[in-house]
Design a protein around this motif. Structure first.
Motif, short mmCIF file in Angstrom:
data_model
loop_
_atom_site.label_atom_id
_atom_site.label_comp_id
_atom_site.label_asym_id
_atom_site.label_seq_id
_atom_site.Cartn_x
_atom_site.Cartn_y
_atom_site.Cartn_z
N HIS A 115 0.82 -1.21 0.00
CA HIS A 115 0.00 0.00 0.00
C HIS A 115 0.86 1.26 0.00
CE1 HIS A 115 -3.44 2.56 0.81
NE2 HIS A 115 -2.90 3.00 1.92
N SER B 142 -8.71 -3.29 -0.60
CA SER B 142 -9.60 -2.40 -1.34
C SER B 142 -8.98 -1.91 -2.64
CB SER B 142 -10.00 -1.20 -0.47
OG SER B 142 -8.85 -0.52 -0.01
N ASN B 143 -7.64 -1.92 -2.74
CA ASN B 143 -6.99 -1.51 -3.99
C ASN B 143 -5.99 -2.56 -4.47
OD1 ASN B 143 -5.08 -1.18 -2.01
ND2 ASN B 143 -4.36 0.82 -2.72
N ARG C 274 -9.43 -4.99 -8.66
CA ARG C 274 -9.39 -4.46 -10.03
C ARG C 274 -10.24 -5.28 -11.00
NH1 ARG C 274 -3.99 -3.32 -8.16
NH2 ARG C 274 -3.40 -1.15 -8.55
#
Length: 296
Positions: free
Chosen positions: A179, A242-243, A248
């Motif tokens: 992150h 979440s990312n 994706r």
């Protein structure tokens, strides 16, 4: 280099030798690591599970201190799942909980599909099934997950390119997938172990073959499972960032809902791909809630 509190041993299974780290008492829980890592990926999680579980942490074939057989077919997840079944047989375990991250999560769900009678509960961290991931590719996902096509190229192209600076390549990969974009989440012992793999031609070839199998054999087996309506029967916990990579794909929880009869999903904030190292406490909270017997 063992995880603190764990003892290393070796088991002959499925024609090869796997390195294991084991400690704790209680129901069996097997933790399966991903790429480009080994058992060290669990060093912040595994010690906290010892009071409730008999924790077994293998190095997958091709990684860590385990044997690295040659050839792409040797790294099909169906074959790697048989390694873990062999570990269970050697340790006298009829059934086990299984928690996997990244490539280890692909072994985890394949084992649950192929050997449903050997799994109590399972957990998947930061993946969607191989066939679904390939099907979801667009330009953004291709750029983020470039290694899927790079590592799957025919030998020896990716091996030669990686070995030009294997430790540097490993550092770049690890930091880019966090992150915060740095190596802060990883201990010095873990980094030393991962870098050593990146400098070892045998390990680099094994990791490439892992992805070559993913692009061919594993994808085809997933397509067959989907076409025949095969589903995971064991209660499944899915954790994703979440990312991260699964996020994706658009609807990662919905993707697993198509594969699992009993699904719990937890989206993790403030982490990249390596949730166990980046945000160990939320991971532990979710793992305990899913794997520990419900107290009445």
């Amino acid at each position: 280099m063992a995880i603190e509190g764990f003892t290393q041993s070796y088991v002959r299974t499925n024609g090869i030798q796997l390195s294991l780290h084991r400690a704790g008492t209680g129901p069996a829980m097997i933790l399966l690591h991903g790429y480009p890592q080994n058992h060290h990926t669990w060093e912040k999680i595994a010690p906290a599970l010892l009071q409730d579980f008999d924790v077994i942490v293998p190095d997958l074939r091709g990684y860590g201190d385990s044997h690295a057989p040659e050839g792409v077919a040797a790294y099909a997840k169906r074959e790697m799942a048989l390694d873990i079944i062999g570990v269970m047989d050697s340790l006298g375990m009829e059934r086990a909980h299984i928690l996997g991250h990244d490539r280890g999560a692909r072994v985890t769900y394949r084992l649950a599909l192929d050997h449903p009678d050997r799994v109590d509960r399972l957990g998947i961290i930061e993946i969607v099934p191989t066939g679904d991931f390939w099907a979801a590719w667009n330009a953004d996902l291709a750029l983020a997950a470039y290694h899927w096509t790079f590592l799957a190229q025919s030998a020896p192209l990716p091996e030669r390119m990686i070995l030009a600076d294997g430790p540097g390549y490993v550092d770049w990969t690890l930091s880019k997938w966090t992150h915060r974009g740095n190596l802060g989440p990883f201990s010095e012992a873990a980094l030393a172990s991962y870098r050593a793999q990146g400098a070892d031609p045998v390990r680099v070839a094994a990791m490439c073959n892992d992805y070559r199998a993913g692009a061919t054999i594993d994808r085809e087996i997933d397509q067959t499972s989907r076409a025949t309506g095969q589903k995971i029967k064991a209660p499944l916990l899915f954790l994703w960032a979440s990312n991260g990579f699964p996020a994706r794909t658009g609807d990662p929880l919905g993707c697993w809902r198509d594969w699992a009869e009993d699904l719990t999903g937890v989206e993790l904030e403030g982490t990249g791909h390596f949730a166990m190292e980046e945000v160990p406490e939320p991971v532990l909270e979710a793992v305990r809630a899913h794997f520990l017997p419900r107290r009445v």
